[in-house]
Each structure stands twice: as structure tokens, then as C-alpha cells.
Design a protein around this motif. Structure first.
Motif, PDB file in Angstrom:
ATOM      1  N   ILE A  25      10.955   5.421  -0.599  1.00 21.83           N
ATOM      2  CA  ILE A  25      10.629   3.998  -0.445  1.00 21.83           C
ATOM      3  C   ILE A  25      10.770   3.261  -1.783  1.00 21.83           C
ATOM      4  O   ILE A  25      11.420   2.216  -1.866  1.00 21.83           O
ATOM      5  CB  ILE A  25       9.210   3.846   0.155  1.00 21.83           C
ATOM      6  CG1 ILE A  25       9.215   4.354   1.608  1.00 21.83           C
ATOM      7  CG2 ILE A  25       8.731   2.398   0.073  1.00 21.83           C
ATOM      8  CD1 ILE A  25       7.850   4.599   2.203  1.00 21.83           C
ATOM      9  N   ASP A  26      10.191   3.841  -2.848  1.00 22.26           N
ATOM     10  CA  ASP A  26      10.292   3.185  -4.168  1.00 22.26           C
ATOM     11  C   ASP A  26      11.753   3.042  -4.596  1.00 22.26           C
ATOM     12  O   ASP A  26      12.142   2.054  -5.217  1.00 22.26           O
ATOM     13  CB  ASP A  26       9.519   3.993  -5.231  1.00 22.26           C
ATOM     14  CG  ASP A  26       8.016   3.742  -5.156  1.00 22.26           C
ATOM     15  OD1 ASP A  26       7.589   2.954  -4.285  1.00 22.26           O
ATOM     16  OD2 ASP A  26       7.279   4.336  -5.964  1.00 22.26           O
ATOM     17  N   ILE A  84       0.862  -1.185   0.000  1.00 16.26           N
ATOM     18  CA  ILE A  84       0.000   0.000   0.000  1.00 16.26           C
ATOM     19  C   ILE A  84       0.897   1.233   0.000  1.00 16.26           C
ATOM     20  O   ILE A  84       1.667   1.454   0.934  1.00 16.26           O
ATOM     21  CB  ILE A  84      -0.963  -0.062   1.196  1.00 16.26           C
ATOM     22  CG1 ILE A  84      -1.791  -1.355   1.072  1.00 16.26           C
ATOM     23  CG2 ILE A  84      -1.865   1.168   1.226  1.00 16.26           C
ATOM     24  CD1 ILE A  84      -2.414  -1.815   2.344  1.00 16.26           C
ATOM     25  N   SER A  85       0.807   2.010  -1.074  1.00 14.60           N
ATOM     26  CA  SER A  85       1.740   3.127  -1.280  1.00 14.60           C
ATOM     27  C   SER A  85       1.116   4.471  -0.950  1.00 14.60           C
ATOM     28  O   SER A  85      -0.096   4.656  -1.058  1.00 14.60           O
ATOM     29  CB  SER A  85       2.164   3.194  -2.754  1.00 14.60           C
ATOM     30  OG  SER A  85       2.885   2.055  -3.125  1.00 14.60           O
ATOM     31  N   LEU A  86       1.992   5.414  -0.602  1.00 10.45           N
ATOM     32  CA  LEU A  86       1.546   6.803  -0.561  1.00 10.45           C
ATOM     33  C   LEU A  86       1.509   7.325  -1.997  1.00 10.45           C
ATOM     34  O   LEU A  86       2.122   6.763  -2.900  1.00 10.45           O
ATOM     35  CB  LEU A  86       2.481   7.638   0.308  1.00 10.45           C
ATOM     36  CG  LEU A  86       2.355   7.332   1.802  1.00 10.45           C
ATOM     37  CD1 LEU A  86       3.405   8.093   2.602  1.00 10.45           C
ATOM     38  CD2 LEU A  86       0.955   7.701   2.312  1.00 10.45           C
ATOM     39  N   THR A  87       0.783   8.413  -2.194  1.00 14.58           N
ATOM     40  CA  THR A  87       0.583   9.005  -3.517  1.00 14.58           C
ATOM     41  C   THR A  87       1.917   9.363  -4.180  1.00 14.58           C
ATOM     42  O   THR A  87       2.820   9.868  -3.518  1.00 14.58           O
ATOM     43  CB  THR A  87      -0.239  10.302  -3.351  1.00 14.58           C
ATOM     44  OG1 THR A  87      -1.289  10.036  -2.414  1.00 14.58           O
ATOM     45  CG2 THR A  87      -0.854  10.742  -4.657  1.00 14.58           C
ATOM     46  N   PRO A  88       2.025   9.111  -5.494  1.00 10.27           N
ATOM     47  CA  PRO A  88       3.239   9.538  -6.203  1.00 10.27           C
ATOM     48  C   PRO A  88       3.447  11.039  -6.007  1.00 10.27           C
ATOM     49  O   PRO A  88       2.491  11.804  -5.972  1.00 10.27           O
ATOM     50  CB  PRO A  88       2.910   9.240  -7.673  1.00 10.27           C
ATOM     51  CG  PRO A  88       1.834   8.199  -7.636  1.00 10.27           C
ATOM     52  CD  PRO A  88       1.053   8.464  -6.391  1.00 10.27           C
ATOM     53  N   VAL A 107      14.422   2.530  -2.736  1.00 15.57           N
ATOM     54  CA  VAL A 107      15.064   1.387  -2.077  1.00 15.57           C
ATOM     55  C   VAL A 107      14.663   0.078  -2.752  1.00 15.57           C
ATOM     56  O   VAL A 107      15.506  -0.776  -3.036  1.00 15.57           O
ATOM     57  CB  VAL A 107      14.715   1.356  -0.571  1.00 15.57           C
ATOM     58  CG1 VAL A 107      15.088   0.015   0.059  1.00 15.57           C
ATOM     59  CG2 VAL A 107      15.432   2.496   0.156  1.00 15.57           C
ATOM     60  N   PHE A 108      13.379  -0.089  -3.032  1.00 16.03           N
ATOM     61  CA  PHE A 108      12.931  -1.343  -3.658  1.00 16.03           C
ATOM     62  C   PHE A 108      13.466  -1.469  -5.082  1.00 16.03           C
ATOM     63  O   PHE A 108      13.814  -2.558  -5.530  1.00 16.03           O
ATOM     64  CB  PHE A 108      11.403  -1.461  -3.606  1.00 16.03           C
ATOM     65  CG  PHE A 108      10.895  -1.791  -2.228  1.00 16.03           C
ATOM     66  CD1 PHE A 108      11.055  -3.071  -1.708  1.00 16.03           C
ATOM     67  CD2 PHE A 108      10.297  -0.822  -1.438  1.00 16.03           C
ATOM     68  CE1 PHE A 108      10.615  -3.384  -0.423  1.00 16.03           C
ATOM     69  CE2 PHE A 108       9.857  -1.118  -0.158  1.00 16.03           C
ATOM     70  CZ  PHE A 108      10.011  -2.402   0.360  1.00 16.03           C
ATOM     71  N   ALA A 109      13.569  -0.349  -5.787  1.00 16.59           N
ATOM     72  CA  ALA A 109      14.117  -0.384  -7.149  1.00 16.59           C
ATOM     73  C   ALA A 109      15.586  -0.798  -7.106  1.00 16.59           C
ATOM     74  O   ALA A 109      16.038  -1.628  -7.899  1.00 16.59           O
ATOM     75  CB  ALA A 109      13.949   0.981  -7.817  1.00 16.59           C
ATOM     76  N   LYS A 110      16.353  -0.220  -6.166  1.00 13.93           N
ATOM     77  CA  LYS A 110      17.781  -0.542  -6.059  1.00 13.93           C
ATOM     78  C   LYS A 110      18.006  -2.021  -5.742  1.00 13.93           C
ATOM     79  O   LYS A 110      19.021  -2.599  -6.112  1.00 13.93           O
ATOM     80  CB  LYS A 110      18.434   0.312  -4.964  1.00 13.93           C
ATOM     81  CG  LYS A 110      18.798   1.708  -5.456  1.00 13.93           C
ATOM     82  CD  LYS A 110      19.501   2.520  -4.390  1.00 13.93           C
ATOM     83  CE  LYS A 110      19.866   3.894  -4.933  1.00 13.93           C
ATOM     84  NZ  LYS A 110      19.717   4.939  -3.896  1.00 13.93           N
ATOM     85  N   HIS A 111      17.056  -2.626  -5.006  1.00 13.09           N
ATOM     86  CA  HIS A 111      17.180  -4.040  -4.661  1.00 13.09           C
ATOM     87  C   HIS A 111      16.434  -4.945  -5.646  1.00 13.09           C
ATOM     88  O   HIS A 111      16.299  -6.138  -5.419  1.00 13.09           O
ATOM     89  CB  HIS A 111      16.683  -4.295  -3.235  1.00 13.09           C
ATOM     90  CG  HIS A 111      17.606  -3.737  -2.189  1.00 13.09           C
ATOM     91  ND1 HIS A 111      17.660  -2.398  -1.866  1.00 13.09           N
ATOM     92  CD2 HIS A 111      18.544  -4.338  -1.415  1.00 13.09           C
ATOM     93  CE1 HIS A 111      18.565  -2.207  -0.925  1.00 13.09           C
ATOM     94  NE2 HIS A 111      19.124  -3.361  -0.632  1.00 13.09           N
ATOM     95  N   SER A 112      15.925  -4.340  -6.728  1.00 10.99           N
ATOM     96  CA  SER A 112      15.201  -5.090  -7.773  1.00 10.99           C
ATOM     97  C   SER A 112      14.079  -5.951  -7.208  1.00 10.99           C
ATOM     98  O   SER A 112      13.880  -7.098  -7.614  1.00 10.99           O
ATOM     99  CB  SER A 112      16.168  -5.971  -8.575  1.00 10.99           C
ATOM    100  OG  SER A 112      17.195  -5.195  -9.109  1.00 10.99           O
ATOM    101  N   VAL A 113      13.342  -5.393  -6.257  1.00 14.14           N
ATOM    102  CA  VAL A 113      12.206  -6.116  -5.678  1.00 14.14           C
ATOM    103  C   VAL A 113      10.920  -5.622  -6.336  1.00 14.14           C
ATOM    104  O   VAL A 113      10.694  -4.417  -6.440  1.00 14.14           O
ATOM    105  CB  VAL A 113      12.139  -5.899  -4.146  1.00 14.14           C
ATOM    106  CG1 VAL A 113      10.831  -6.443  -3.574  1.00 14.14           C
ATOM    107  CG2 VAL A 113      13.336  -6.560  -3.475  1.00 14.14           C
TER     108      VAL A 113
END
Lengths: 219, 219
Positions: free
Chosen positions: A122-123, A110-114, A125-131
């Protein structure tokens, strides 16, 4: 019977939602109990509006997310705490002590608004870890996020203040590594020096945040 | 692994703070768990902005306090529940089953900001009963009010949704007589008929409110 007491002043505070949904109002309540002659107003608004209200002298003091869009305002940085991972009670991730990006693979997130600072951090960190997460749910407020998490719908990363408000309402908080710090600051109107009571409020609140963070790994 | 599921649509909802701070997000979470292919956004904003977002087609559905400033919008009235009296745990008023205006004589009363519908309705009742309260604390949001009440600072009259969110956080709710009803409505964009999923959401939510109200005297 008419109430007549000598008021020793007025303090008007604007605060971002993460603080306004419980943590700051409780602190303010205690602060005011010790100051029965102080008039007080507390406004809960998003950070850009906190800045507006302070700049336009509608408030004596604001708390807004850092970094701030508006530079040149008198500012006091507040204690920095890491964001926490949140999940519904009974979720498979509750058994872990520390959560890492890979734990979120395929989870409904569940994300906060772009456009928000939080969403970006947050995005990233997940992008850097390819999750890859399932990102079909968005909301403007961390408390809406927590309410949805408590229903069992999914998981998220949340500021530590809001997460703590939902501990009694079905949300479990865990440490998240790497740290994604939640940073906020006190801001004062640029036109005049802060009032004595505003400075006192900020100093006592910073101490209160520090005292609560000590000994609580998820705070 | 890439997440690819067939999405069956998008639902964007705007809701007033009293619903957004817990009750509606939990309902939405359950609604979405049963509809894994629906994209969803939930925005928490004050009622006038809910209307704006619906009129400007930024949302498919809004929940705003009634009566509404904007007329001519397609609207569905939601179940009406009375506001409740709130006080901190351990307060002398906790021993009563039903509270009346005179019980608030001389109490520190935490008010919503002047100009709000709630403030007007509540002040009107106390004025009619000639009850004097100590009115030095004001805030924009019922959840800030509840947070302050939980600290022991004072008492208030609150919408039943927010009061319930604070039951686990130091706030006691009691019936208040005379009833001061909390009224809200679902609103749809005037430019087009509501989507099937928006209508479904409103019908299910109205039923959920009714089911929660039954058997709970303070809800």
C-alpha cells in the motif's frame, strides 16, 4: 441423555485474521452443517503462525497470506481479489465510484504495522503517486483498522473480506485503482498428503470465494 | 503538500480480541478524533501476549482478561459484564427472554479452545447443571465462534462485546442465567507510572463501557 454419534474424522484449520473475522467461519459453519459427524477446530492466527501450526502438524490445513516466507510446503493458490478503499459513512469520498491514490491526499490514513506485506504494498503505491497521507495511526489487524474507520477517524485500504464484515457497521467500500491484490493460499503439512476432507474444504472454499466475488465490484 | 503537525505524544495500546474486534477500535477512533496531535498504535493479541507487550514496554497500556497470570502489575479493573447466550436468527431459543443451562441440552455448542478461562467457566456451569451439549466444534476466538453461530451451525456463550459486533450479522444475544461474568482489566508497565494520556484513555473507556451497558440487558 448422552450424545453419541459416529464421528467420521477431524479437521483442524488455521486461518489468517482477514478470513477468520467472519467470512471463513460462516463458510465453515455451512460446510459442517452438511457433515454432522465431522469434528472441527478453527484457529485464527497471523499468517507466519498459520505456517508454523501446519508445519508442526497442529493443523491439517492453513490459509496464509501469499507470498509465504516458508517455501517447499504443499500449497494451493486461492482466488485473487483486489483490496478495497474504505471510509466512514458520510465521508466526502463516498460519492465516488472508484478511488485513486490522489483522492487520499492529506487524509488521516489508518495503517497496518510496518513490516507487513499489506503495509509495504500500500505504501509503495502512494509513494509512486507522490501522495502524502497523515500517518499517525497504526494497528496490527485489518479489523481494528475498519473499527477505527467506522468511528469517522480516517480512511484506509483493506482486504476485501474484512471490509465486507464492516458494511453493516459504518464502513463504506469502494473500488481502488491501481489494483493492490490480496493474495492468500491454502497450505498443507509437508509430512503427508492432505486428507480427503481437507481437500474438499479447500475446493469448496475457493468456489465460495469466487461465487461471492462475482457481481460485487468491491469484492 | 507535506503534513506537519505538532504531535503531543504517542500512545501504544494492546488489547484482547474481544475488545479489538470492533468495540475498542471505535472508541479509540472517537478518542483520537478529539486529539489530532496524538500518535496512536493499537495491537490486537491474546491476553497473555498483551501482558508480555506491556511488561516489555512495547505498549504503554494493555487490556487483558482477568484473572491474570502475571501478578504485581499496576492494574485497573474494568466494569464487569455478564457473558451472553448466542444463537442464529430463527433458532428455537430466540423466543425466550432469558436462557438457562438446561435450554442447551443436546444443542451443537461451539466452544473456545480447552485451556482458556472462558472455556473453563462455561463448561463448569453446564457440568454443575448436568447438561450435555454436542461439543464437536472448537475455536480460539469468540469472533470465529460468532461467525459459525451465524451460519446456523449451533449456539454458544460469548463475551458481550463480540456478541454485539455480530448483531447485524445474523447472531441473536440473550441474557444467560446464572451469570458468567466477563472480567478484564487495564494493565500498565511496572517500570514506570502510567502516562497522563494512558490514564485518560482508561478512564474514558471504562465510562464508555458503563454507558453502553446501561439499558441493554444483553450487554
Amino acid at each position: 441423555m448422552e450424545i453419541r454419534v459416529r464421528r467420521t474424522g477431524m479437521l483442524r484449520v488455521a486461518a489468517l485474521p482477514a478470513l477468520a473475522n467472519g467470512f471463513l467461519p460462516r463458510f465453515a459453519g455451512h460446510f459442517l452443517t452438511e457433515r454432522p459427524n465431522l469434528n472441527f477446530a478453527l484457529v485464527g492466527v497471523i499468517s507466519p503462525i498459520v505456517i508454523d501450526w501446519v508445519v508442526n502438524l497442529q493443523c491439517d490445513l492453513g490459509f496464509a497470506e501469499a507470498p509465504m516466507a516458508h517455501s517447499g510446503l504443499p500449497t494451493i493458490r486461492m482466488p485473487v481479489l483486489p483490496r478495497v478503499a474504505i471510509m466512514p459513512e458520510g465521508h466526502r469520498l463516498c460519492s465516488k465510484t472508484v478511488l485513486r491514490p490522489r483522492d487520499f491526499e492529506c487524509e488521516t490514513f489508518i495503517s497496518l504495522t510496518p513490516g507487513s506485506v499489506s503495509r509495504y504494498l500500500i505504501d509503495d503505491v502512494f509513494a509512486k503517486h507522490s501522495v502524502r497521507r497523515d500517518l499517525r495511526i497504526e494497528t496490527t489487524l485489518s479489523e481494528i483498522m475498519c473499527g477505527m474507520v467506522s468511528s469517522g477517524l480516517g480512511v484506509s485500504i483493506c482486504d476485501p473480506f474484512t471490509a465486507r464484515e464492516f458494511v453493516s457497521r459504518g464502513v463504506v467500500s469502494k473500488r481502488f485503482v491501481p489494483h493492490i491484490d490480496f493474495e492468500f493460499a491454502a497450505v498443507f503439512p509437508p509430512q503427508r498428503g492432505p486428507s480427503a476432507v481437507a481437500e474438499e474444504f479447500v475446493a469448496a472454499f475457493a468456489e465460495h470465494v469466487r461465487a461471492n466475488a462475482e457481481g460485487d465490484a468491491t469484492f
